[in-house]
Enzyme design. Sequence first.
Site, short mmCIF file in Angstrom:
data_model
loop_
_atom_site.label_atom_id
_atom_site.label_comp_id
_atom_site.label_asym_id
_atom_site.label_seq_id
_atom_site.Cartn_x
_atom_site.Cartn_y
_atom_site.Cartn_z
CE LYS A 195 -85.67 41.29 39.25
NZ LYS A 195 -85.43 40.30 40.29
CD GLN B 122 -84.98 40.12 43.95
OE1 GLN B 122 -85.70 40.52 43.04
NE2 GLN B 122 -83.77 39.65 43.74
CG ASP C 257 -87.77 34.62 38.85
OD1 ASP C 257 -87.18 35.22 37.94
OD2 ASP C 257 -87.69 34.93 40.06
#
Length: 298
Positions: free
Chosen positions: A54, A98, A121
């Site tokens: 990422k 994460q 997200d």
Amino acid sequence: MAAEIIDGKAFAASLREKVGALAAAFEAQAGRKAGLAVVLVGEDPASQVYVGSKGKATLAANMASFEHRLPAETSAAELLALVDRLNRDPAVDGILVQLPLPGHLDEQAVIAAIDPDKDVDGFHVINAGRLAVGQRGFVPCTPLGCMMMLTDRLGDLSGLEAVVIGRSNIVGKPMAQLLLAANATVTMAHSRTKDLPDVVRRADIVVAAVGRAEMVKGDWLKPGATVIDVGINRLAPEPGAAKGRLVGDVAFEKAREVAGAITPVPGGVGPMTIAVLLRNTLVAAHRNVGIALAEDAI
Ligand code: NDP
């Protein structure tokens, strides 16, 4: 005739290129780069790989990457304090924590602490609610990537029968909401669904997000259906091999004899997820600064 293979890798590469160009234009206008902060707690090897890729993809798309790698024993108070700092940092447009977090940390509490307008997200309940009622927010990256590939292939989805297998908060449910918003007739299937093959057989669009290797068989599909395989499953290694093959939730070889189009695993949905994360960060940056962006066009 064998199904068309939907090339997620190429699709993702072209999305990343588009986002990179728009991010460079954003920098020229805003006087700073769009910024994505990624927080990793602990040493989970798969998560380390995801966070590393990422970060690289963020830099390659002309954005600033802020990586925060914290030890596994980080307390909830420390993690929440970092999220609070990132929420208030004007250089940070998007925040991603994460998952999974180590067991002593409450994932829902951490997600709830992220500013919904930086929640690239799309996991915050505010963003889930916005999606459900049709307001502007952030949509989880994996289902949004699936939707982009579907509309690219099929155009208008109005009236098509869509079956989503799986009802998780990060894939199945938002996928169904997106299809519904696009005027498809949506059925959500799950582990208690009766006669799943018959349910799947009526679908023009099948999205499989289950996590069971090759569960959806070729003869479950309506001829010509468009099949999006979200599953990522590793098979047991063949004798002599160190690692097993990666397969999806759909029995690919048989399915491609029946379907009209299908995403492969790997190389289908997977590469889209990071590309859409960058897209969401670009969108967040424009919204934060108040620069117009044709969001529907990317
Ligand atoms: P979850 O485990 O959270 O959800 C799985 C869903 O599948 C549940 O709703 C479950 O039903 C349903 N299910 C389980 N068994 C069956 C069955 N026999 N028949 C019908 N439905 C069943 O998984 P996720 O949504 O997080 O992920 C799904 C898959 O997608 C995984 O393989 C994951 O690795 C992959 N994935 C891939 C991503 C990518 O970037 N390509 C990103 C995210 C996930 P119930 O609710 O009744 O238990």
